[in-house]
Motif scaffolding. Structure first.
Motif, PDB file in Angstrom:
ATOM      1  N   HIS A   1      12.038   3.932  -6.583  1.00  0.00           N
ATOM      2  CA  HIS A   1      12.263   4.420  -5.226  1.00  0.00           C
ATOM      3  C   HIS A   1      13.737   4.275  -4.858  1.00  0.00           C
ATOM      4  O   HIS A   1      14.415   3.360  -5.338  1.00  0.00           O
ATOM      5  CB  HIS A   1      11.436   3.632  -4.198  1.00  0.00           C
TER       6      HIS A   1
ATOM      7  N   GLU B   1       6.133   5.230  -1.918  1.00  0.00           N
ATOM      8  CA  GLU B   1       5.407   6.471  -2.099  1.00  0.00           C
ATOM      9  C   GLU B   1       4.840   6.671  -3.499  1.00  0.00           C
ATOM     10  O   GLU B   1       4.017   7.546  -3.712  1.00  0.00           O
ATOM     11  CB  GLU B   1       6.325   7.659  -1.765  1.00  0.00           C
ATOM     12  N   HIS B   2       5.283   5.878  -4.458  1.00  0.00           N
ATOM     13  CA  HIS B   2       4.896   6.144  -5.843  1.00  0.00           C
ATOM     14  C   HIS B   2       4.077   4.977  -6.388  1.00  0.00           C
ATOM     15  O   HIS B   2       4.610   3.886  -6.630  1.00  0.00           O
ATOM     16  CB  HIS B   2       6.140   6.372  -6.699  1.00  0.00           C
ATOM     17  N   PRO B   3       2.766   5.182  -6.588  1.00  0.00           N
ATOM     18  CA  PRO B   3       1.915   4.097  -7.081  1.00  0.00           C
ATOM     19  C   PRO B   3       2.341   3.643  -8.479  1.00  0.00           C
ATOM     20  O   PRO B   3       2.834   4.429  -9.291  1.00  0.00           O
ATOM     21  CB  PRO B   3       0.520   4.736  -7.123  1.00  0.00           C
TER      22      PRO B   3
ATOM     23  N   LYS C   1       0.845  -1.192   0.000  1.00  0.00           N
ATOM     24  CA  LYS C   1       0.000   0.000   0.000  1.00  0.00           C
ATOM     25  C   LYS C   1       0.883   1.245   0.000  1.00  0.00           C
ATOM     26  O   LYS C   1       1.956   1.257   0.598  1.00  0.00           O
ATOM     27  CB  LYS C   1      -0.921   0.015   1.218  1.00  0.00           C
ATOM     28  N   ARG C   2       0.392   2.277  -0.655  1.00  0.00           N
ATOM     29  CA  ARG C   2       1.133   3.526  -0.698  1.00  0.00           C
ATOM     30  C   ARG C   2       1.396   4.042   0.723  1.00  0.00           C
ATOM     31  O   ARG C   2       0.537   3.960   1.597  1.00  0.00           O
ATOM     32  CB  ARG C   2       0.363   4.573  -1.498  1.00  0.00           C
ATOM     33  N   SER C   3       2.603   4.553   0.937  1.00  0.00           N
ATOM     34  CA  SER C   3       3.091   5.136   2.193  1.00  0.00           C
ATOM     35  C   SER C   3       3.542   4.089   3.197  1.00  0.00           C
ATOM     36  O   SER C   3       3.996   4.449   4.284  1.00  0.00           O
ATOM     37  CB  SER C   3       2.053   6.069   2.847  1.00  0.00           C
TER      38      SER C   3
ATOM     39  N   VAL D   1       2.911  -0.962  -6.195  1.00  0.00           N
ATOM     40  CA  VAL D   1       2.483  -0.040  -5.134  1.00  0.00           C
ATOM     41  C   VAL D   1       1.087   0.445  -5.480  1.00  0.00           C
ATOM     42  O   VAL D   1       0.856   0.955  -6.589  1.00  0.00           O
ATOM     43  CB  VAL D   1       3.447   1.160  -5.004  1.00  0.00           C
TER      44      VAL D   1
END
Length: 439
Positions: A378, A413-415, A354-356, A438
């Motif tokens: 990333h 952080e980057h879908p 999941k993002r974050s 992501v």
């Protein structure tokens, strides 16, 4: 005092790599500049040995000269003038989903073009790279440095890229492609396209040297005699300045190290640069201090850190998604590693996050050769052995010695769907890929 020549083992090279709140915002100019950059792949001559005839091999050229700056909105045009397909990859550019190879971008056929848009999120030393999927191309594919300037540039008296490449020549005198058995072929290194170079300094000046390992598979080190070598950036991200032990910088294939050299030697003096790859040391060139008067009365004070690119100050490891990724010897758990020409987005991700969320990868090298791992999308932290902290810098590529496990952590952080690359640090080793998702 000049260091005596010595041999450095491959294990020592790899050990040197480890001796070194989620997503923040990254600073931008009030109005982002819109620019176009054209990259062209074509054949070009290169001299591998002083006094010898040049050999022809693929080269990557930047045909636009406008400087790049963090925050620029960039239209990239890639032209392939080679006789085989070529696939563009950008190293050091996080979150550039539109540029992701094999997912958003496909290999460009001979004579073809590709065009896409991206945002330069980070300042630093980036790399345009067309080596992915090139093992069967018949010749080694090149890289091209891309320097993205910050809004608040560091005070230096010179800023120079130092690009190191390798080549192996077959019986016909032509460069061999990696991923093939080179046997006892001749091995050459070049620095900025030449067998050796002199880099000019001036007394009491400060100089930024952007070292890049453009070698196909080799982990290398560069030793600089007679100077303090202060590292300020790794793989396109800023690092808290620290002195390189023994003036020696270790670089993974595709890795970048930004270093500061304060010219404190007397005018007219020279200092050797030597490449170390686990075999006999290879002279690369010299730092030459000019006989001109000093630039200032005394050397500059120690530098402060470069502005950060907005990567997180903390990574919550306690709640991290933890994934083991075997590398090296093929096992049933590794059957999802693919040659680039057989990978498709439908192949399925090795993991998804999941993002974050923080992700911790345990990179377990079960093979008999050192492995190189490169993460797309990333940057990551190298975790301490006890998994209770991390090294004070960011990386996008790491080497893992045979039989060893390294743990890395990043904030997802980057879908999107992103690649991971892995290959043994050996000329004949195939380059393999997997993906992660992501959401």
């Amino acid at each position: 005092m000049t260091h005596a020549s010595f041999f450095v083992s491959r294990r020592t090279l790899l050990a040197g790599l480890g001796g070194l709140t989620l997503a923040g915002t990254w600073p931008r100019r009030a109005t982002a500049a819109r620019k176009t950059m054209t990259l062209r792949a074509a054949l070009a001559p290169i001299m591998l040995r002083a006094g010898a005839e040049p050999v022809t091999r693929p080269a990557l050229l930047w045909t636009d000269t406008a400087p790049l700056q963090r925050g620029d909105e960039l239209t990239v045009r890639f032209e392939n003038a080679l006789q085989q397909p070529a696939l563009m990859t950008f190293r050091g550019l996080d979150g550039a989903a539109a540029a992701e190879p094999l997912v958003a971008r496909r290999p460009v056929p001979p004579g073809g073009t590709d065009e896409f848009a991206l945002t330069l999120r980070s300042a630093g030393t980036l790399l345009a790279d067309i080596r992915l999927g090139a093992d069967s191309s018949g010749a080694p594919m090149p890289v091209l440095p891309l320097v993205v300037q910050d809004d608040r540039p560091l005070q230096v008296d010179g800023d120079e890229v130092v690009l190191i490449k390798d080549a192996r020549l077959g019986p016909n005198g032509q460069p061999l492609a990696p991923g093939t058995d080179a046997g006892d072929a001749e091995w050459f290194y070049t620095i900025n396209g030449k067998p050796s170079v002199d880099i000019a300094l001036r007394a009491n000046g400060r100089f930024r040297l952007r070292f890049i390992n453009g070698c196909q598979r080799n982990v290398i080190a560069v030793r600089i005699d007679d100077h303090d070598v202060r590292v300020i950036g790794l793989d396109g991200q800023s690092a808290e300045p620290f002195l390189a032990r023994g003036g020696t910088l270790v670089l993974t294939p595709g890795g970048r190290v930004d270093a500061l050299i304060d010219a404190t030697r007397p005018p007219g003096s020279t200092s050797a640069m030597t490449l170390l790859d686990g075999g006999k040391p290879v002279p690369l060139g010299r730092l030459v201090t000019s006989s001109e008067p000093p630039l200032r009365a005394a050397a500059l004070p120690p530098p402060t850190a470069l502005p950060d690119n907005g990567l997180p100050a903390q990574l919550p490891l306690g709640s991290a998604l933890r994934v083991e990724l075997p590398l090296g010897a093929l096992t049933p758990g590794q059957l999802d590693w693919f040659a680039p020409d057989t990978f498709t987005p439908a192949s399925g991700p090795a993991f998804q996050a999941k993002r974050s969320r923080t992700v911790v990868l345990a990179l377990a090298n079960r093979g008999s050769q050192p492995m190189v791992f490169h993460l797309h999308g990333h940057h990551f932290r190298l975790l301490d052995r006890l998994d209770d902290g991390w090294k004070p810098f960011w990386l996008d590529t790491i080497a893992i010695d045979a039989g060893q496990t390294q743990r890395i952590a990043f904030a997802a952080e980057h879908p999107g769907l992103w690649l991971m690359e892995a290959f043994a640090a050996k000329w004949s080793a195939p380059r393999l890929v997997r993906s992660y998702l992501v959401t």
